[in-house]
Design an enzyme around this catalytic site. Structure first.
Site, PDB file in Angstrom:
ATOM      1  CB  CYS A   1      10.625   1.186  -4.053  1.00 47.56           C
ATOM      2  SG  CYS A   1       9.142   1.230  -5.002  1.00 47.56           S
TER       3      CYS A   1
ATOM      4  CE  LYS B   1       8.065  -3.453  -1.780  1.00 46.83           C
ATOM      5  NZ  LYS B   1       7.509  -3.536  -2.689  1.00 46.83           N
TER       6      LYS B   1
ATOM      7  CG  ASP C   1      -0.883 -15.443  -5.036  1.00 49.56           C
ATOM      8  OD1 ASP C   1      -1.293 -17.291  -5.763  1.00 49.56           O
ATOM      9  OD2 ASP C   1      -2.011 -15.478  -4.137  1.00 49.56           O
ATOM     10  CB  ALA C   2       4.535 -13.525  -3.014  1.00 45.93           C
TER      11      ALA C   2
ATOM     12  CG  ASP D   1       1.934  -3.733  -8.174  1.00 46.75           C
ATOM     13  OD1 ASP D   1       3.020  -3.951  -9.046  1.00 46.75           O
ATOM     14  OD2 ASP D   1       2.236  -2.903  -6.801  1.00 46.75           O
TER      15      ASP D   1
ATOM     16  N   GLY E   1      -9.853   9.953  -1.313  1.00 45.40           N
ATOM     17  CA  GLY E   1      -8.766   9.494  -0.676  1.00 45.40           C
ATOM     18  C   GLY E   1      -8.558   9.887   0.321  1.00 45.40           C
TER      19      GLY E   1
ATOM     20  CG  ASP F   1       5.863  -3.416 -10.417  1.00 46.51           C
ATOM     21  OD1 ASP F   1       5.330  -4.414  -9.729  1.00 46.51           O
ATOM     22  OD2 ASP F   1       5.378  -2.495 -10.100  1.00 46.51           O
TER      23      ASP F   1
HETATM   24  N1  LIG Z   1       0.568  -5.078   5.115  1.00 45.53           N
HETATM   25  C1  LIG Z   1       0.225  -6.387   4.299  1.00 45.53           C
HETATM   26  N2  LIG Z   1      -0.779  -6.457   4.807  1.00 45.53           N
HETATM   27  C2  LIG Z   1      -1.464  -7.674   3.734  1.00 45.53           C
HETATM   28  N3  LIG Z   1      -0.379  -8.147   2.586  1.00 45.53           N
HETATM   29  C3  LIG Z   1       0.407  -7.021   2.092  1.00 45.53           C
HETATM   30  C4  LIG Z   1       1.372  -6.296   3.036  1.00 45.53           C
HETATM   31  N4  LIG Z   1       1.271  -5.542   2.419  1.00 45.53           N
HETATM   32  C5  LIG Z   1       2.456  -6.332   1.795  1.00 45.53           C
HETATM   33  N5  LIG Z   1       1.217  -6.922   1.143  1.00 45.53           N
HETATM   34  C6  LIG Z   1       1.588  -7.931  -0.209  1.00 45.53           C
HETATM   35  O1  LIG Z   1       2.368  -8.424  -0.764  1.00 45.53           O
HETATM   36  C7  LIG Z   1       2.762  -8.920  -1.472  1.00 45.53           C
HETATM   37  C8  LIG Z   1       3.608  -8.258  -1.621  1.00 45.53           C
HETATM   38  O2  LIG Z   1       3.626  -7.069  -2.083  1.00 45.53           O
HETATM   39  P1  LIG Z   1       4.565  -5.953  -2.765  1.00 45.53           P
HETATM   40  O3  LIG Z   1       4.271  -4.570  -1.668  1.00 45.53           O
HETATM   41  O4  LIG Z   1       5.679  -6.597  -2.333  1.00 45.53           O
HETATM   42  O5  LIG Z   1       3.996  -6.151  -3.479  1.00 45.53           O
HETATM   43  P2  LIG Z   1       4.341  -5.107  -4.648  1.00 45.53           P
HETATM   44  O6  LIG Z   1       3.061  -4.405  -4.916  1.00 45.53           O
HETATM   45  O7  LIG Z   1       3.976  -5.930  -6.054  1.00 45.53           O
HETATM   46  O8  LIG Z   1       5.444  -3.798  -4.965  1.00 45.53           O
HETATM   47  P3  LIG Z   1       5.851  -2.498  -5.571  1.00 45.53           P
HETATM   48  O9  LIG Z   1       4.603  -2.037  -5.877  1.00 45.53           O
HETATM   49  O10 LIG Z   1       6.934  -1.781  -5.049  1.00 45.53           O
HETATM   50  O11 LIG Z   1       5.768  -3.104  -6.957  1.00 45.53           O
HETATM   51  C9  LIG Z   1       1.485  -8.080  -2.481  1.00 45.53           C
HETATM   52  O12 LIG Z   1       0.418  -9.132  -2.583  1.00 45.53           O
HETATM   53  C10 LIG Z   1       0.884  -7.596  -1.602  1.00 45.53           C
HETATM   54  O13 LIG Z   1      -0.502  -7.031  -1.402  1.00 45.53           O
HETATM   55 MG   LIG Z   2       5.046  -4.796  -7.823  1.00 44.57          MG
END
Ligand SMILES: Nc1ncnc2c1ncn2[C@@H]1O[C@H](COP(=O)(O)OP(=O)(O)OP(=O)(O)O)[C@@H](O)[C@H]1O
Ligand SMILES: [Mg+2]
Length: 340
Positions: A13, A16, A43-44, A86, A133, A221
């Site tokens: 990670c 990222k 919403d991140a 997640d 996959g 997480d």
């Molecule tokens: N290339 C992308 N296009 C659209 N949305 C994205 C992209 N990359 C990330 N996101 C979105 O941004 C938000 C945050 O992403 P991030 O990967 O940080 O979260 P996360 O999945 O919780 O991370 P982790 O898997 O490390 O816990 C999520 O809603 C994710 O779907």
């Molecule tokens: Mg997460």
């Protein structure tokens, strides 16, 4: 055989794209208006959530990265545990998963088979099915899963919805990237490395399974952005998270390695992102590194009603004894996070 890990420039990670950059390029995407989309990328949050009936919503998430360990099977287990996480952090149940595979033509196919076996073992442990996959050749190996889960819309747990008075629980120890950086620099500690690997392999399923009887208001997480940046997301604009650094669960040797400046590029990116949003006065440099350390397949940060906190912690500790109460949630003060 060329080492699995040696073929990679960055892994886990920690690779990222930083939270600030991600935010910028997601802003540039077209705005969408779809009432059934309960949680989208704006919403991140940890995963997307899409309502398919009044009682049912699908949770959709994808995660993949390069190896952070040399053994392909172990890497497969870690990548799958991380991808499944997640769904658990949203309070959901996974249903099925798809493999995402990038693999160098020059590496032995045996390593590919082992990597996929590791992933399949975790999918099985999650109690779900692998349904397919996609696989391509690439310069560096990468592996992960696209996971679909489900939840009743009114049971959904988001990452930015804590309530004032809540208590914070963290279910895994910090310092994974620092311990692995030491191992990679050949100054590691065998036991510490084994503990970091075991932690990354651990499914968050077991902790999340304990949520049912308690008022969990928010959960996320802790992964690539480290504890502080994920805590900032949880604090949002309405709350302040008060974190007692003396109570944080930390992997053995991680503080020692952090004091020796065995830090990672991902950790530095997290420090830049957090910037002056958090006052680090009085926090030792080693503790600061642990707060910024990217966690591959890290634990759950849970915001639970104060009346339920001790019982939920005890329930989680039955399976994950490392879990700790690490702080409380207040109505917003001047700072989003206060470190004690
Ligand atoms: N290339 C992308 N296009 C659209 N949305 C994205 C992209 N990359 C990330 N996101 C979105 O941004 C938000 C945050 O992403 P991030 O990967 O940080 O979260 P996360 O999945 O919780 O991370 P982790 O898997 O490390 O816990 C999520 O809603 C994710 O779907
Ligand atoms: Mg997460």
């Amino acid at each position: 055989m060329e080492g699995f890990l040696a073929s990679c420039t960055s892994g886990g990670c920690g690779a990222k794209i930083g939270a600030a950059d991600l935010h910028d390029y997601l802003q540039a995407l077209p705005q969408q208006h779809e009432p059934n989309l309960l949680v989208g990328f704006n919403d991140a949050d940890d995963a997307a959530v899409y309502k398919i009936s009044p009682e049912r919503a699908l949770i959709s998430t994808i995660d993949f990265f390069s190896p952070m360990v040399d053994d392909p099977y172990t890497f497969g287990t870690i990548a799958a545990a991380n991808a499944l996480s997640d769904v658990y952090s949203m309070g959901g149940q996974p249903l099925y998963a798809l493999n995402i595979v990038c693999f160098p033509e020059r590496l032995p196919k045996k390593a590919l088979a082992e990597m996929l076996s590791g992933g399949a073992a975790k999918v099985q442990e999650a109690g779900i099915v692998l349904v397919g996959g996609h696989s391509i050749y690439d310069h560096e190996p990468k592996y992960g899963l696209a996971v679909t889960g489900e939840i009743a819309p009114d049971q959904l747990i988001q990452n930015h919805t804590p309530e004032a008075g809540d208590v914070l629980i963290l279910t895994k120890a910090l310092g994974v990237s620092i311990v692995l950086a030491a191992a990679r620099a050949d100054v590691g500690d065998e036991q510490a490395t084994a503990a970091a690997i075991a932690s990354m392999q651990r499914l968050n399923k077991y902790a999340a399974a304990k949520f049912n009887d308690f008022q969990v208001h928010a959960c996320t997480d802790i992964t690539g952005f480290g504890l502080l940046a994920h805590s900032l997301e949880m604090a949002g604009t309405e709350h302040t998270l008060v974190i007692d650094t003396a109570e944080l669960p930390i992997l053995a040797k991680a503080a020692e390695f952090a004091a020796e400046f065995l830090v990672t590029a991902g950790g530095e990116r997290n420090r830049e992102h957090v910037g002056n949003q958090v006052d680090l006065t009085g926090i030792t440099p080693a503790m600061q590194e642990l707060l910024f350390d990217p966690q591959t397949s890290g634990g759950l940060l849970i915001s639970v009603a104060e009346k339920d906190a001790a019982l939920l912690l005890a329930a989680i500790q039955e399976d994950d004894p490392v879990a700790r109460i690490i702080g409380v949630v207040n109505a917003r003060e001047q700072e989003p996070i206060i470190l004690l």
